[in-house]
Design an enzyme around this catalytic site. Structure first.
Site, PDB file in Angstrom:
ATOM      1  N   GLU A 157      -1.796  47.849 -28.023  1.00 30.16           N
ATOM      2  CA  GLU A 157      -1.882  47.056 -29.250  1.00 30.16           C
ATOM      3  C   GLU A 157      -1.092  47.724 -30.387  1.00 30.16           C
ATOM      4  O   GLU A 157      -0.415  47.054 -31.165  1.00 30.16           O
ATOM      5  CB  GLU A 157      -3.357  46.852 -29.630  1.00 30.16           C
ATOM      6  CG  GLU A 157      -3.615  46.176 -30.972  1.00 30.16           C
ATOM      7  CD  GLU A 157      -3.055  44.768 -31.106  1.00 30.16           C
ATOM      8  OE1 GLU A 157      -2.519  44.222 -30.122  1.00 30.16           O
ATOM      9  OE2 GLU A 157      -3.125  44.215 -32.213  1.00 30.16           O
TER      10      GLU A 157
ATOM     11  N   GLU B  11       6.246  43.772 -33.360  1.00 31.27           N
ATOM     12  CA  GLU B  11       6.342  42.416 -33.914  1.00 31.27           C
ATOM     13  C   GLU B  11       6.637  42.383 -35.403  1.00 31.27           C
ATOM     14  O   GLU B  11       7.287  41.448 -35.860  1.00 31.27           O
ATOM     15  CB  GLU B  11       5.138  41.543 -33.537  1.00 31.27           C
ATOM     16  CG  GLU B  11       3.792  41.965 -34.019  1.00 31.27           C
ATOM     17  CD  GLU B  11       2.695  40.985 -33.554  1.00 31.27           C
ATOM     18  OE1 GLU B  11       1.536  41.394 -33.585  1.00 31.27           O
ATOM     19  OE2 GLU B  11       2.975  39.839 -33.182  1.00 31.27           O
TER      20      GLU B  11
ATOM     21  N   TRP C 148     -25.725  34.658 -45.467  1.00 31.69           N
ATOM     22  CA  TRP C 148     -25.614  34.423 -44.019  1.00 31.69           C
ATOM     23  C   TRP C 148     -26.553  35.430 -43.381  1.00 31.69           C
ATOM     24  O   TRP C 148     -26.346  36.634 -43.500  1.00 31.69           O
ATOM     25  CB  TRP C 148     -24.168  34.619 -43.575  1.00 31.69           C
ATOM     26  CG  TRP C 148     -23.961  34.322 -42.126  1.00 31.69           C
ATOM     27  CD1 TRP C 148     -24.203  35.152 -41.079  1.00 31.69           C
ATOM     28  CD2 TRP C 148     -23.462  33.118 -41.564  1.00 31.69           C
ATOM     29  NE1 TRP C 148     -23.894  34.524 -39.903  1.00 31.69           N
ATOM     30  CE2 TRP C 148     -23.438  33.274 -40.172  1.00 31.69           C
ATOM     31  CE3 TRP C 148     -23.038  31.896 -42.107  1.00 31.69           C
ATOM     32  CZ2 TRP C 148     -23.003  32.281 -39.308  1.00 31.69           C
ATOM     33  CZ3 TRP C 148     -22.597  30.908 -41.245  1.00 31.69           C
ATOM     34  CH2 TRP C 148     -22.584  31.101 -39.867  1.00 31.69           C
TER      35      TRP C 148
ATOM     36  N   CYS D 275     -21.336  36.293 -46.846  1.00 36.13           N
ATOM     37  CA  CYS D 275     -22.147  36.123 -48.049  1.00 36.13           C
ATOM     38  C   CYS D 275     -21.226  36.101 -49.271  1.00 36.13           C
ATOM     39  O   CYS D 275     -20.136  36.662 -49.239  1.00 36.13           O
ATOM     40  CB  CYS D 275     -23.114  37.282 -48.211  1.00 36.13           C
ATOM     41  SG  CYS D 275     -24.255  37.440 -46.846  1.00 36.13           S
TER      42      CYS D 275
ATOM     43  N   ARG E 200     -16.694  30.201 -46.548  1.00 37.65           N
ATOM     44  CA  ARG E 200     -17.032  31.431 -45.824  1.00 37.65           C
ATOM     45  C   ARG E 200     -18.251  31.252 -44.926  1.00 37.65           C
ATOM     46  O   ARG E 200     -18.510  32.083 -44.071  1.00 37.65           O
ATOM     47  CB  ARG E 200     -17.322  32.557 -46.829  1.00 37.65           C
ATOM     48  CG  ARG E 200     -16.111  32.927 -47.654  1.00 37.65           C
ATOM     49  CD  ARG E 200     -16.517  33.792 -48.821  1.00 37.65           C
ATOM     50  NE  ARG E 200     -17.128  35.030 -48.361  1.00 37.65           N
ATOM     51  CZ  ARG E 200     -16.473  36.121 -48.072  1.00 37.65           C
ATOM     52  NH1 ARG E 200     -15.173  36.133 -48.202  1.00 37.65           N
ATOM     53  NH2 ARG E 200     -17.093  37.192 -47.661  1.00 37.65           N
TER      54      ARG E 200
ATOM     55  N   LYS F  14       1.945  45.872 -32.363  1.00 35.75           N
ATOM     56  CA  LYS F  14       1.969  45.680 -33.813  1.00 35.75           C
ATOM     57  C   LYS F  14       3.306  46.160 -34.383  1.00 35.75           C
ATOM     58  O   LYS F  14       3.919  45.502 -35.209  1.00 35.75           O
ATOM     59  CB  LYS F  14       0.820  46.434 -34.510  1.00 35.75           C
ATOM     60  CG  LYS F  14      -0.547  45.858 -34.349  1.00 35.75           C
ATOM     61  CD  LYS F  14      -0.852  44.624 -35.182  1.00 35.75           C
ATOM     62  CE  LYS F  14      -0.497  43.361 -34.513  1.00 35.75           C
ATOM     63  NZ  LYS F  14      -1.318  42.800 -33.507  1.00 35.75           N
TER      64      LYS F  14
ATOM     65  N   HIS G 214       4.825  59.846 -14.157  1.00 45.39           N
ATOM     66  CA  HIS G 214       5.358  59.001 -13.086  1.00 45.39           C
ATOM     67  C   HIS G 214       6.593  58.221 -13.539  1.00 45.39           C
ATOM     68  O   HIS G 214       6.971  57.252 -12.899  1.00 45.39           O
ATOM     69  CB  HIS G 214       4.267  58.047 -12.581  1.00 45.39           C
ATOM     70  CG  HIS G 214       3.075  58.771 -12.047  1.00 45.39           C
ATOM     71  ND1 HIS G 214       3.119  59.512 -10.881  1.00 45.39           N
ATOM     72  CD2 HIS G 214       1.822  58.924 -12.540  1.00 45.39           C
ATOM     73  CE1 HIS G 214       1.927  60.064 -10.675  1.00 45.39           C
ATOM     74  NE2 HIS G 214       1.137  59.731 -11.679  1.00 45.39           N
TER      75      HIS G 214
ATOM     76  N   LYS H  79       2.116  31.759 -35.653  1.00 43.27           N
ATOM     77  CA  LYS H  79       0.714  32.181 -35.622  1.00 43.27           C
ATOM     78  C   LYS H  79      -0.024  31.547 -34.439  1.00 43.27           C
ATOM     79  O   LYS H  79      -0.795  32.213 -33.762  1.00 43.27           O
ATOM     80  CB  LYS H  79       0.032  31.805 -36.945  1.00 43.27           C
ATOM     81  CG  LYS H  79      -1.389  32.316 -37.074  1.00 43.27           C
ATOM     82  CD  LYS H  79      -1.429  33.832 -37.170  1.00 43.27           C
ATOM     83  CE  LYS H  79      -2.836  34.388 -37.163  1.00 43.27           C
ATOM     84  NZ  LYS H  79      -2.871  35.809 -36.777  1.00 43.27           N
TER      85      LYS H  79
ATOM     86  N   ASN I 180     -24.130  41.995 -50.487  1.00 40.27           N
ATOM     87  CA  ASN I 180     -23.376  41.749 -49.250  1.00 40.27           C
ATOM     88  C   ASN I 180     -23.299  43.076 -48.502  1.00 40.27           C
ATOM     89  O   ASN I 180     -22.988  44.097 -49.104  1.00 40.27           O
ATOM     90  CB  ASN I 180     -21.942  41.305 -49.550  1.00 40.27           C
ATOM     91  CG  ASN I 180     -21.886  39.966 -50.238  1.00 40.27           C
ATOM     92  OD1 ASN I 180     -22.890  39.271 -50.342  1.00 40.27           O
ATOM     93  ND2 ASN I 180     -20.711  39.605 -50.724  1.00 40.27           N
ATOM     94  N   GLY I 181     -23.515  43.039 -47.196  1.00 41.98           N
ATOM     95  CA  GLY I 181     -23.459  44.280 -46.407  1.00 41.98           C
ATOM     96  C   GLY I 181     -24.766  44.472 -45.654  1.00 41.98           C
ATOM     97  O   GLY I 181     -25.623  43.578 -45.632  1.00 41.98           O
TER      98      GLY I 181
HETATM   99  C1  AGP Z   1      -0.668  39.151 -32.264  1.00 45.17           C
HETATM  100  O1  AGP Z   1      -0.289  39.972 -33.270  1.00 45.17           O
HETATM  101  C2  AGP Z   1       0.264  38.094 -31.902  1.00 45.17           C
HETATM  102  N1  AGP Z   1       0.707  37.368 -32.992  1.00 45.17           N
HETATM  103  C3  AGP Z   1      -0.023  37.341 -30.622  1.00 45.17           C
HETATM  104  O2  AGP Z   1       0.080  38.283 -29.598  1.00 45.17           O
HETATM  105  C4  AGP Z   1      -1.364  36.600 -30.487  1.00 45.17           C
HETATM  106  O3  AGP Z   1      -2.402  37.525 -30.364  1.00 45.17           O
HETATM  107  C5  AGP Z   1      -1.280  35.695 -29.241  1.00 45.17           C
HETATM  108  O4  AGP Z   1      -0.282  34.737 -29.432  1.00 45.17           O
HETATM  109  C6  AGP Z   1      -2.591  35.017 -28.919  1.00 45.17           C
HETATM  110  O5  AGP Z   1      -3.039  34.204 -29.954  1.00 45.17           O
HETATM  111  P1  AGP Z   1      -4.498  33.624 -29.962  1.00 45.17           P
HETATM  112  O6  AGP Z   1      -5.441  34.769 -30.055  1.00 45.17           O
HETATM  113  O7  AGP Z   1      -4.538  32.718 -31.160  1.00 45.17           O
HETATM  114  O8  AGP Z   1      -4.694  32.872 -28.679  1.00 45.17           O
END
Ligand code: AGP
Length: 615
Positions: free
Chosen positions: A488, A495, A74, A2, A27, A492, A511, A610, A100-101
């Protein structure tokens, strides 16, 4: 999704507001509306569909005045329809609201207001706000729109961005932000002022902006504004000078896209949920999945394929689908799947999770599944991407563009999507009792607010980063549904800060990996108050006994944890199934804060892209 735009000044507000709403079109929305004070009275114009419909209506019946508010909606509560479009007006015609919300307690408020004689014109949750404002304006606030709004907002549960206007005080707009249901920016012009949910809406008009924080409100006049907390404390917020270049403008008040995207999560999750739930019947609707009851019954297996962060999201989703739909789930790396001659038949559904929808390994796994006649679904963020086009059915994440290479908001949105998928499957397969389903839906409604509260821990996380940013190794431990969050959290950190980090299921420590523990290897343990809490306490004790430094992620109010761990980060108590979404946020913030202190290129870390479109 929204959008809110408001104007008070000396020009005709209508074209300025419509232009601002147009800039928020990306959006997504399903209806739009505007309210203008003209000849001392509030006039409304609203229509479904694209802004072009509203424009055409305004050409037939023009509105002109120097103050107004507009909105693109929306749908969440109530179908897209003219009477459900914002702004909503009070019965006396003196107040209008855009919002919004989600008003989490709107059913209770609606009942109370109805008992007082209020006749509702829409099925929305938003409409309760305007009737509350009108109520308090007559009773307690002496007609003052700011005071009446403050009193009304105290009654609302959830996270909100709200714009209010009153024909009694036609020289001002009131804007409120509670939690993180999107931002509220005040634009300062020369003898005119703007209010918007997003910077691009008003950037053409002014570069000077003030941003409201959670639990702040502003009374905006043409030539000045008054900002206060919801408790009435006066504030002098900083005026930001926004750059014209579209990239910096999109970053707004944040230093990096990743930071913006982390802080966007209460909003992005609201958008992932909205439109998917019939809140009256507390049922999930996922029309684009094209899933029939017959097919839901005949399914025997679901295979999730994904890469990186999306793969970890699939590991969380496995818990949901197995628990709610009693359907066996396997999660596989997209990059591995086609190299092991997988067993697939027509009673298997293959679910690809991909933010970009273009990850070549995930697409190849989808192709393999297609060749073997599986039902093919995808969860995607990029609308129109390959993974969305080739699937038999899909669920969009609705997280909005994710620009930082490190995925954050797409991760939490794809988890929310799998929660919805599990509810839908459970509903159709008859594996979820109606009371349980209703409870799970209600839990989901609380999520944006819980996320907003979790984001408030940023300063504590940043302080922790100041102690740990020079370490070279980290171990993340989790168990059960939060084991994927340990993975995860480690990813993070790796990377964006280039620190070696490993995620491990806590029970596996003894183990092997326990051999690594010493004072050079900080251990981050996700130890929320849940079914595996006692086990996590015992893991923490084992790490401490070997000289490890332990950072615990704990539930608010857990005083025992302070006696067990060296450092504790607290998150709000959350329904266990939704706890991964809450637990990951401090880990995203920690990786971000450490990377910033190390001077790393947060948004474009070395060697990473990305969208990974090569094998
Ligand atoms: C996440 O921080 C990464 N950049 C990477 O693991 C990403 O999630 C992965 O390449 C998959 O991308 P996607 O979700 O666009 O398929």
């Amino acid at each position: 999704m929204c959008g809110i735009v408001g104007y008070v000044g000396f020009r005709n507000a209508t074209p300025l507001i419509i232009d601002g709403l147009q800039r928020l079109e990306y959006r997504g929305y399903d209806s739009a509306g505007i309210a203008i004070i003209q000849d001392d009275a509030i006039r409304l114009s609203r229509d479904v569909g694209k802004l072009g419909n509203l424009r055409a209506r305004l050409e037939r019946q023009p509105l002109a005045g120097c103050i107004g508010i507009g909105h693109t909606r929306w749908a969440t509560h109530g179908v897209p329809a003219e009477h459900n479009a914002h702004p909503h007006i009070s019965m006396d015609g003196e107040f209008v609201v855009v919002h919004n919300g989600i008003v989490e307690n709107y059913l209770e408020l609606r009942e109370e207001l109805s008992a007082e004689g209020v006749v509702f014109q829409s099925e929305t949750d938003t409409e309760v706000i305007v009737h509350l404002v009108a109520h308090f304006a007559h009773d307690g606030a002496h007609g003052d729109v700011t005071e009446a709004t403050r009193m009304a907002v105290q009654q609302l549960r959830g996270a909100h961005a709200i714009g209010i206007m009153s024909s009694r005080q036609p020289d001002r707009l009131v804007a409120v932000r509670t939690g993180n249901a999107g931002g509220v920016a005040l634009g300062i012009g020369d003898g005119e002022s703007f209010v918007a949910s997003d910077i691009p809406a008003i950037l053409e008009q002014t570069r000077q902006m003030v941003f409201l924080e959670s639990r702040q409100m502003a009374t905006v006049f043409a030539d000045h504004h008054v900002v206060q907390t919801l408790d009435g404390e006066s504030l002098s917020p900083q005026i930001h000078q926004i750059a014209w270049d579209p990239v910096s403008a999109a970053k707004g008040e944040f230093k990096h896209f990743m930071q913006k995207e982390i802080f966007d999560q209460a909003r992005s999750l609201t958008d992932s949920i909205r439109g998917r739930i019939d809140f009256e019947r507390e049922e999930v609707l996922l029309p684009e999945l094209n899933l029939t009851a017959e097919q839901a019954h005949s399914l025997q297996r679901l295979v999730t394929v994904a890469c990186g962060t999306s793969y970890y999201s699939g590991l969380v989703g496995k818990f949901y689908i197995e628990h709610m739909a009693r359907l066996n789930v396997e999660v596989d790396y997209g990059s591995e799947y086609r190299y092991r001659d997988p067993i697939i038949d027509a009673n298997t559904a293959v679910l690809a999770i991909t933010q970009s929808g273009e990850t070549v390994d995930t697409l190849a796994a989808m192709e393999e599944a297609r060749d073997k006649h599986a039902t093919l679904w995808s969860i995607v963020n990029a609308i129109g991407s390959q993974a969305m086009r080739v699937a038999d059915g899909y669920i969009t994440m609705n997280a909005g563009p994710e620009i930082g290479v490190a995925s954050t908001k797409a991760f939490t949105s794809s988890i929310a999507d799998q929660y919805l998928l599990a509810l839908r499957l459970g509903q159709l397969r008859g594996t979820l009792g109606s009371e349980q389903r209703r409870q799970y839906v209600r839990d989901l409604e609380r999520l944006p607010d819980l996320v907003g509260r979790t984001l408030e821990t940023f300063d504590a996380v940043d302080q922790l980063a100041s102690y740990f940013y020079q370490y070279s190794n980290f171990l993340f431990l989790g168990r059960g549904i939060n084991y994927p969050i340990a993975l995860e959290g480690a990813l993070k950190l790796k990377e964006i800060s280039y620190i070696h980090a490993e995620g491990y299921p806590a029970g596996e420590m003894k183990h092997g990996p326990i051999a690594l523990i010493d004072e050079q290897m900080p251990v981050l343990a996700i130890a929320l108050r849940d079914a595996v809490y006692d086990k996590m306490i015992s893991q923490i004790e084992q790490a401490k006994a070997r000289g490890g430094i332990v950072i615990a992620l704990a539930t608010e109010g857990d005083t025992l944890m302070a006696t067990k761990a060296d450092h504790v980060l607290y998150v709000p108590e959350t329904p266990p199934l939704l706890s991964p979404i809450i637990a990951v946020i401090p880990l995203q913030m920690l990786a971000y804060a450490i990377a910033v202190r190390r001077g790393a290129d947060v948004d474009q870390p070395r060697n990473l892209a990305k969208s990974v479109t090569v094998e």
